[in-house]
Motif scaffolding. Structure first.
Motif, PDB file in Angstrom:
ATOM      1  N   PRO A   1      -0.794  25.016  51.145  1.00  0.00           N
ATOM      2  CA  PRO A   1      -0.452  26.051  50.167  1.00  0.00           C
ATOM      3  C   PRO A   1      -0.510  25.573  48.720  1.00  0.00           C
ATOM      4  O   PRO A   1      -0.696  26.384  47.809  1.00  0.00           O
ATOM      5  CB  PRO A   1       0.981  26.444  50.558  1.00  0.00           C
TER       6      PRO A   1
ATOM      7  N   TYR B   1       6.561  30.462  53.175  1.00  0.00           N
ATOM      8  CA  TYR B   1       5.845  30.853  51.960  1.00  0.00           C
ATOM      9  C   TYR B   1       5.707  32.378  51.870  1.00  0.00           C
ATOM     10  O   TYR B   1       5.647  33.082  52.887  1.00  0.00           O
ATOM     11  CB  TYR B   1       4.454  30.206  51.919  1.00  0.00           C
TER      12      TYR B   1
ATOM     13  N   LEU C   1      -5.524  33.604  54.584  1.00  0.00           N
ATOM     14  CA  LEU C   1      -5.097  34.825  53.914  1.00  0.00           C
ATOM     15  C   LEU C   1      -6.343  35.635  53.551  1.00  0.00           C
ATOM     16  O   LEU C   1      -7.187  35.183  52.777  1.00  0.00           O
ATOM     17  CB  LEU C   1      -4.305  34.488  52.652  1.00  0.00           C
TER      18      LEU C   1
ATOM     19  N   SER D   1      -4.041  31.219  43.378  1.00  0.00           N
ATOM     20  CA  SER D   1      -5.394  31.207  43.913  1.00  0.00           C
ATOM     21  C   SER D   1      -6.388  31.067  42.771  1.00  0.00           C
ATOM     22  O   SER D   1      -6.048  31.292  41.607  1.00  0.00           O
ATOM     23  CB  SER D   1      -5.659  32.501  44.664  1.00  0.00           C
TER      24      SER D   1
ATOM     25  N   TYR E   1       3.244  35.239  49.752  1.00  0.00           N
ATOM     26  CA  TYR E   1       1.989  35.374  49.029  1.00  0.00           C
ATOM     27  C   TYR E   1       1.994  36.717  48.308  1.00  0.00           C
ATOM     28  O   TYR E   1       2.040  37.776  48.941  1.00  0.00           O
ATOM     29  CB  TYR E   1       0.811  35.288  49.999  1.00  0.00           C
TER      30      TYR E   1
ATOM     31  N   VAL F   1      -3.626  35.683  43.777  1.00  0.00           N
ATOM     32  CA  VAL F   1      -2.526  35.467  44.711  1.00  0.00           C
ATOM     33  C   VAL F   1      -1.649  34.349  44.180  1.00  0.00           C
ATOM     34  O   VAL F   1      -2.135  33.253  43.882  1.00  0.00           O
ATOM     35  CB  VAL F   1      -3.049  35.107  46.115  1.00  0.00           C
TER      36      VAL F   1
ATOM     37  N   ILE G   1       1.477  31.944  45.144  1.00  0.00           N
ATOM     38  CA  ILE G   1       2.123  31.421  46.337  1.00  0.00           C
ATOM     39  C   ILE G   1       3.466  30.809  45.957  1.00  0.00           C
ATOM     40  O   ILE G   1       3.555  30.000  45.029  1.00  0.00           O
ATOM     41  CB  ILE G   1       1.240  30.354  47.027  1.00  0.00           C
TER      42      ILE G   1
ATOM     43  N   VAL H   1      -5.155  28.633  53.218  1.00  0.00           N
ATOM     44  CA  VAL H   1      -3.860  28.189  52.687  1.00  0.00           C
ATOM     45  C   VAL H   1      -3.229  27.167  53.634  1.00  0.00           C
ATOM     46  O   VAL H   1      -2.005  27.068  53.734  1.00  0.00           O
ATOM     47  CB  VAL H   1      -2.907  29.391  52.453  1.00  0.00           C
TER      48      VAL H   1
END
Length: 738
Positions: free
Chosen positions: A214, A152, A196, A181, A154, A164, A166, A211
């Protein structure tokens, strides 16, 4: 043993080593506190890393530099091999539209992930000679940062709709959006395990995003109320940079419950942080907005972090390469800094913090006089114990531009003229007189009963101040100038040229000679037969051995714009606008050599030395007054210009380049033709190289290529060169940086 017997073998080598160390400790040096600036964090060179111009932001991974440069008007991503730091090798480049100032990078599995403007991008660098962009992602607002924890990535973005984003980057050519997010602006992000950490400067947030899944990120902890800017994580510690404050350190052994364990208020805010096993490197911007540098912070004890060093540069980016800090000031040439554990000389004690910005400083006796802005006059600081400064008095009148104190009388230039104050009682300064003619003064120089007052475009005026209650104008000249320096009946004036005046009759100052120079300068200092001028990013050197024929010898590039200067013995101290004091060796007055620097933080405006030359006082515009130790140097007092040069102090010995990565030229001026032996010793006093030559025409030259007598390269470190002539010897240091 008879006088004719020869000492041989190990005993002789031990005595030679002892002699080298003894020569370096100058007889009569009784200073309790001084520092060898050349042993600390210092500039060790610069390297061109691209044929293009302006690498702006860059990062170094596994001896490879990834960054952005300008190819005409096209922003270009570059790759440069730094495996040989002395010879950077540009490998490849690719045009990337929109990569500008706000570019940050992260590297994973032969791909560079970067944030710029309102986009995120991915570049394949598996073939460094032919990098190629393989993906581009639009950001909802301004892109700020990127962190990769495969599979992943970010991406952080600022603004009301930022946060954020992802992405699954298992296939970097086809990143797949996974989740966003919860709404918050994100400035910087750092990943550890499945957590994170983020800062949000615009919304005053510091938080932790879980996360673990995710596809469903969740805020696990959030703190509100400070302008959090930067952050970095290492093991169980989180360090956060806070605007208008400094740094805060959290224990994150429980990832979702950070606990504040330490903090440090600094004169700058860290815009970027890197952590390395108890040492933090902070890209630091002064709170007043002027000047930036890399500050080195020791956090081996997280409860009591301390700044231990600063790498000077007006930088826009930095990274680490081995034991060096590499910085960019926006050009294609990166500066390199290294030294003993990244440390600099530290202040002798806490600073005197004043309520207003400081603009000028002068030292007289046990007192330091500090001019402050905004019609607030000047403050008198008792410096009898430089480690414990305290305010002894103040004079609250006038907008100070410059000041000089002699015999308990302060001569102060201001916005509308100048005034004279009796400071014999520091707790009760009394104004004696004022010249209020509406002319804005710049600098003021007092020599005996004469005051030379610089008025910029109004030229200079000479006043009789034998009666400080009634100063009288004697002479003047109208021409645009910046500064003056005086030596008896000779006055040098700095403007578009350097002009020499005969002031034997102060009522009729007369131009006698001049010399032009390349560039600009606004401050000048006269030392023996040499003058130095600065005010730009260059230090100019002038030969005044014959004032009737002044000669501009050239200029030395500074790391940032210089302001005021002070000289003690063979050391030149230059205040620079990025907040530091640069220390130069004047052993060869015609070729100043940078030794190192101290950094009080903020924009460094002025400096002065105590009368005995033992202490350095400098002011930072938005902070106040600091006392630093001086460089130990070859001597403790001002040199006797009439005396013969003392060969034991290293006079007449020139080493170029120094520091060096591959070798240095050794030049020594001696009285006549004679046999001279040059020896190189390591820090333990063991001789590693020697050569004998015949001096001709009063000088001898050697070249040490950085190899031992056996031909093997010597490792990085401090070495000592000793030259033995028939009637004299000289010792100095060589810094070998591999």
């Amino acid at each position: 043993m008879s006088n004719s017997q020869q000492i041989t073998g190990p005993l002789r080598e031990s005595l030679i080593a002892l002699a080298v160390l003894t020569l370096l400790a100058v007889p009569g040096d009784t200073r309790a506190q001084c520092e060898i600036y050349s042993d600390g964090l210092q500039w060790v060179g610069s390297e061109t890393v691209s044929p293009l111009s302006g690498p702006i932001y860059f990062e170094i991974h596994d001896e490879m530099l990834y960054g952005s440069a300008l190819d005409g008007t096209t922003r270009t991503f570059i790759v440069t091999d730094l495996s040989d730091p002395d010879n950077p090798l540009p490998l490849g480049q690719v045009a990337v539209a929109g990569v500008t100032w706000e570019t940050t990078y992260d590297l994973a599995a032969d791909h560079v992930y970067f944030a710029y403007n309102n986009k995120f991008g991915i570049i394949d660098v598996s073939n460094p000679s032919s990098p190629s962009q393989v993906a581009e992602i639009s950001s909802p607002t301004i892109s700020k940062d990127v962190e990769v924890g495969l599979p992943y990535a970010y991406f952080a973005s600022d603004g009301a709709t930022g946060g954020v984003q992802i992405y699954d980057v298992s296939d970097p050519t086809n990143p797949v959006h996974v989740a966003d997010s919860p709404d918050f602006a994100a400035q910087q992000v750092a990943l550890i395990d499945t957590y994170l950490y983020y800062t949000a400067n615009s919304s005053f947030h510091l938080g932790v995003l879980d996360v673990t899944n995710p596809a469903s990120p969740a805020v696990a902890w959030d703190e509100v109320g400070q302008p959090f800017v930067s952050l970095a994580v290492e093991d169980d510690l989180l360090m956060v940079g806070v605007r208008d404050f400094g740094v805060r350190i959290y224990d994150i052994s429980t990832r979702t419950a950070p606990v504040l364990v330490g903090s440090l208020e600094t004169p700058f805010f860290p815009s970027r942080i890197m952590l390395r096993e108890g040492t933090a490197f902070l890209e630091s911007i002064a709170h007043d907005g002027y000047g930036s540098a890399v500050a080195v912070l020791d956090y081996s004890d997280p409860t009591s972090p301390q700044i231990v060093g600063v790498a000077e540069n007006d930088l826009v980016a930095f990274d680490l390469l081995g034991d060096e800090i590499w910085t960019s000031d926006g050009s294609a040439v990166l500066s390199r800094f290294g030294g003993a554990e990244f440390t600099n000389p530290q202040p002798l004690g806490p600073p005197i913090t004043l309520d207003l910005p400081t603009v000028a400083v002068d030292v007289a006796g046990d007192y330091v006089y500090v001019g402050t802005a905004f019609f607030s006059g000047f403050t008198i600081v008792d410096a009898s114990d430089p480690a414990n400064l305290f305010v002894a008095g103040a004079y609250e009148s006038g907008r100070v531009v410059d000041l000089e104190v002699q015999n308990d009388i302060a001569y102060v230039s201001d916005e509308a003229g100048f005034f004279i104050v009796d400071v014999s009682d520091p707790s009760n300064p009394v104004e004696l007189s004022e010249v209020d003619d509406g002319i804005r003064r710049r600098h003021i120089v007092v020599d005996g009963n004469l005051a030379y007052v610089v008025s910029g475009n109004g030229g200079f005026q000479i006043y009789d101040v034998s009666d400080p209650t009634s100063p009288s104008l004697l002479g003047f000249d109208f021409l645009p100038i910046q500064d003056v320096a005086v030596d008896g009946e000779q006055l040098i004036v700095l403007g578009n040229q350097l002009i020499v005046y005969d002031v034997s009759d102060p009522t009729n100052p007369t131009q006698t000679a001049s010399t032009s120079f390349t560039g600009t300068a606004s401050n000048i200092i006269w030392h023996g037969t040499t003058a130095y001028a600065t005010g730009s990013v260059f230090l100019h050197t002038f030969d005044l051995s014959d004032p009737g024929t002044p000669v501009w010898l050239g200029r030395t590039r500074l790391l940032d714009a210089g302001t005021r200067m002070a000289i003690s013995a063979d050391r030149l101290y230059v205040a620079v606008t990025s907040g530091g004091v640069h220390v130069y060796d004047l052993t060869d007055p015609m070729a100043p050599t940078l030794l190192g620097f101290a950094h009080p933080g903020g924009s460094c405006i002025d400096l002065d030395l105590s009368a005995d030359g033992d202490d350095l006082f400098t002011i930072a515009a938005d902070i106040g007054l600091f006392a630093f130790p001086v460089d130990c140097g070859p001597t403790t007092s001002a040199p006797d210009e009439s005396a013969d040069t003392d060969p034991l102090s290293g006079h007449n010995l020139r080493l170029t380049p120094n520091p060096t990565s591959s070798g240095t030229h050794i030049q020594w001026r001696v009285s006549d033709s004679q046999s001279v032996q040059a020896s190189i010793f390591d820090a333990q006093g063991r001789r590693v190289w020697k050569e004998t030559r015949q001096a001709a025409g009063g000088q001898v030259r050697f070249h040490w290529d950085g190899l031992g007598q056996d031909g093997a390269p010597r490792s990085s470190g401090v070495y000592y060169v000793r030259l033995d002539g028939e009637e004299a010897e000289a010792v100095s240091r060589i810094h070998l940086v591999r």
